[in-house]
Design a protein around this motif. Structure first.
Motif, short mmCIF file in Angstrom:
data_model
loop_
_atom_site.label_atom_id
_atom_site.label_comp_id
_atom_site.label_asym_id
_atom_site.label_seq_id
_atom_site.Cartn_x
_atom_site.Cartn_y
_atom_site.Cartn_z
N GLN A 173 36.19 30.57 26.62
CA GLN A 173 35.98 30.53 25.17
C GLN A 173 37.20 29.96 24.45
N VAL A 174 38.36 30.36 24.91
CA VAL A 174 39.60 29.84 24.29
C VAL A 174 39.67 28.33 24.50
N GLU A 175 39.33 27.90 25.72
CA GLU A 175 39.37 26.45 26.01
C GLU A 175 38.41 25.66 25.12
N GLN A 176 37.27 26.32 24.80
CA GLN A 176 36.29 25.64 23.94
C GLN A 176 36.72 25.61 22.48
N GLY A 177 37.84 26.26 22.16
CA GLY A 177 38.38 26.17 20.81
C GLY A 177 38.13 27.37 19.93
N VAL A 178 37.54 28.45 20.48
CA VAL A 178 37.41 29.67 19.67
C VAL A 178 38.83 30.15 19.37
N PRO A 179 39.18 30.31 18.07
CA PRO A 179 40.60 30.56 17.76
C PRO A 179 41.11 31.92 18.22
N HIS A 180 40.27 32.96 18.13
CA HIS A 180 40.72 34.31 18.49
C HIS A 180 39.69 34.98 19.38
N VAL A 181 40.04 35.19 20.63
CA VAL A 181 39.13 35.83 21.58
C VAL A 181 39.74 37.17 21.99
N ILE A 182 38.93 38.23 21.96
CA ILE A 182 39.49 39.55 22.26
C ILE A 182 38.54 40.37 23.13
N ASP A 183 39.10 41.11 24.10
CA ASP A 183 38.35 42.13 24.84
C ASP A 183 39.31 43.26 25.18
N VAL A 184 39.15 44.36 24.44
CA VAL A 184 39.99 45.53 24.72
C VAL A 184 39.11 46.76 24.96
N THR A 185 37.91 46.53 25.49
CA THR A 185 37.04 47.67 25.77
C THR A 185 37.65 48.49 26.89
N GLN A 186 37.52 49.80 26.77
CA GLN A 186 38.02 50.72 27.81
C GLN A 186 36.83 51.14 28.62
N ASP A 187 36.58 50.46 29.72
CA ASP A 187 35.47 50.87 30.55
C ASP A 187 36.03 51.64 31.73
N SER A 188 35.69 52.92 31.76
CA SER A 188 36.35 53.80 32.73
C SER A 188 36.01 53.45 34.18
N ASP A 189 34.90 52.77 34.41
CA ASP A 189 34.52 52.49 35.80
C ASP A 189 35.22 51.26 36.36
N ARG A 190 35.79 50.49 35.45
CA ARG A 190 36.26 49.18 35.90
C ARG A 190 37.64 49.23 36.53
N LEU A 191 37.75 48.66 37.71
CA LEU A 191 39.04 48.44 38.35
C LEU A 191 39.12 46.93 38.55
N PHE A 192 40.33 46.42 38.55
CA PHE A 192 40.47 44.98 38.71
C PHE A 192 40.53 44.65 40.19
N GLU A 193 39.36 44.49 40.81
CA GLU A 193 39.28 44.17 42.24
C GLU A 193 39.25 42.66 42.39
N THR A 194 40.28 42.12 42.96
CA THR A 194 40.25 40.69 43.24
C THR A 194 41.05 40.44 44.50
N TYR A 195 40.53 39.60 45.34
CA TYR A 195 41.24 39.36 46.59
C TYR A 195 42.05 38.07 46.53
N THR A 196 41.94 37.38 45.38
CA THR A 196 42.77 36.18 45.26
C THR A 196 43.96 36.55 44.39
#
Ligand code: 5AD
Length: 438
Positions: free
Chosen positions: A117-140
């Motif tokens: 979205q930022v690349e497409q030119g949206v000036p202000h993009v935000i995500d600060v939701t607190q989702d208790s189930d989410r862990l940042f699982e990434t293998y890269t």
């Protein structure tokens, strides 16, 4: 088309540094390339800390004069990640409109969509939701240190200590599956990593959500069983979940390092109670006694806050007397900083800034003498160190002992990433100087 580049500056704790490694991995998978030079970056990210007001101010001052602090490319996008993003949210755009992206730590898995979205030119993009189930699982992941790897085992905190923002910035406690942790570490071992640092805000509160590994202590044993892993550390444990079984593992499993960071915060029971720590000075000391009684000497470090609301001179002296009693190898000490949203923010009996500074100085000088005495014991002794890099002045090599003591010594650069036997020849309060033995 030229490949887009990113630059990340990380503030704060090891968890944040590790998050940056995961974010870097995600960006690389998106086709971005890392750069060390901010003036080349198309995307400039600040992974921020909010633990004390000073941490916040530092980031705002960087953002206020971003072109001066970072050499930025025309059209480069700026993003704020981490705990300050989580706490301040939309307010960041009001204060510093040149920021394009604000993302809290529970939302990093959505970075590809948010950055698009930022690349497409949206000036202000935000995500600060607190989702208790989410862990940042990434293998890269793009790991900063080629010799030791950070591995998240749990995130968040349910303890709500009166001074602390972590439950708000990092959300509730949630653990990763034991099998996922072990398979990540097996992969790391196959890539040549020999040292692992297990991470979590209260790392020893880890419980296997799948119920396969019965305890944190057993997880340590299983990690130690992985071929190629020679050193395992963990940070930071909470005193209340520091069970004797953990000490037993350190005693009996050489790969589990004989080093424990056990944050106490204060040596005064009334202050501990006001802080909502769920132990008294005596209960903390009983855990330390068990640690000290271990067959293998365990190095101890801690975190201490001075000037918590209502801390009298007597309470402060209780902290000094605990330090005298414990004989810590290292402390991290802080002036209390009131944090909006926490319980203690509304406490009265505030201590003046001047008095907090005075107590901090007294405490640090007190500890300096303890460390000098403790380090003097190492003269002439030999230790195996993992050679991690150059010393600060770049003249020597730097390695760490299993107790996490830094030893600087002269040696060939081929030793980087290898194990070396060093003899301690000199010491200061903060480091040891040595020479290669044999
Ligand atoms: N003020 C000062 N120090 C704090 N810490 C956490 N919150 C605050 C605060 N509001 C310290 C604690 C913790 C360490 C990571 O930071 O000592 O263990």
């Amino acid at each position: 088309m030229e490949q887009k580049k990113f630059f990340i500056e990380t503030f704060g704790c090891q968890m944040n540094h590790h998050d940056s490694e995961k974010v870097a991995g995600t960006l690389i998978r998106m086709g971005y390339a890392p750069t060390e030079d901010s003036s080349e970056a198309d995307l400039l990210l600040l992974n921020t800390c909010n633990i004390r007001e000073k941490a916040n101010q530092k980031v705002f001052s960087r953002l206020g004069s971003i072109e001066k602090c970072y050499r930025t490319k025309v059209g480069a996008k700026v993003g704020l990640l981490g705990c300050m993003a989580q706490m301040e949210g939309e307010k960041i755009f009001e204060r510093t409109p040149n920021v394009n992206l604000v993302v809290g730590s529970s939302s990093y898995s959505f970075l590809p969509q948010l950055i698009a979205q930022v690349e497409q030119g949206v000036p202000h993009v935000i995500d600060v939701t607190q989702d208790s189930d989410r862990l940042f699982e990434t293998y890269t992941q793009s790991r900063e240190n080629p010799y030791k790897a950070y591995v998240t085992i749990m995130e968040g905190c349910n303890r709500y200590c009166a001074f602390c923002v972590v439950p708000y910035t990092r959300g509730p406690e949630r653990s990763r599956n034991g099998t996922h942790i072990l398979s990540e570490i097996r992969q790391l071992a196959s890539e040549g990593y020999q040292e692992i640092l297990l991470l979590g805000q209260t790392v020893n509160s880890w419980r296997d959500p799948a119920g396969e590994i019965p305890s944190f202590a057993e997880l340590l044993r299983r990690v130690a069983d992985i071929e190629g892993i020679r050193r395992i550390r963990f940070t930071s444990p909470h005193p209340s979940d520091f069970h004797p079984e953990i000490i037993e593992v350190i005693e009996t499993v050489p790969a589990v390092c004989n080093q424990v960071h056990l944050p106490v915060q204060s040596g005064s029971t009334p202050i501990l109670q006001r802080m909502k720590r769920d132990y008294t000075r005596e209960e903390y000391w009983r855990r330390v006694e068990l640690i000290k009684a271990a067959k293998r000497e365990i190095a101890l470090s801690t975190d201490i806050i001075v000037g918590f609301p209502g801390e009298s001179q007597e309470d402060f002296e209780e902290t000094l007397s605990l330090m005298e009693q414990v004989q810590y190898d290292l402390i991290f000490s802080f002036k209390y900083s009131p944090r909006p949203g926490t319980e203690a923010y509304s406490f009265e009996d505030g201590i003046s800034e001047e008095e907090k500074s005075r107590r901090l100085l007294v405490l640090q000088e007190f500890q300096r003498k303890i460390q000098l005495e403790r380090n003097a014991r190492f003269i002439g002794k030999e230790f195996e160190v993992l050679v991690e890099g150059k010393s600060r002045d770049a003249k020597d090599l730097m390695g760490r002992t299993t107790q996490n003591k830094i030893v600087n010594f002269l040696g060939p650069p081929e030793l980087l990433g290898k194990w070396a036997q060093v003899r301690v020849t000199r010491f200061s309060a903060h480091s040891l100087q040595g020479e290669l033995a044999s």
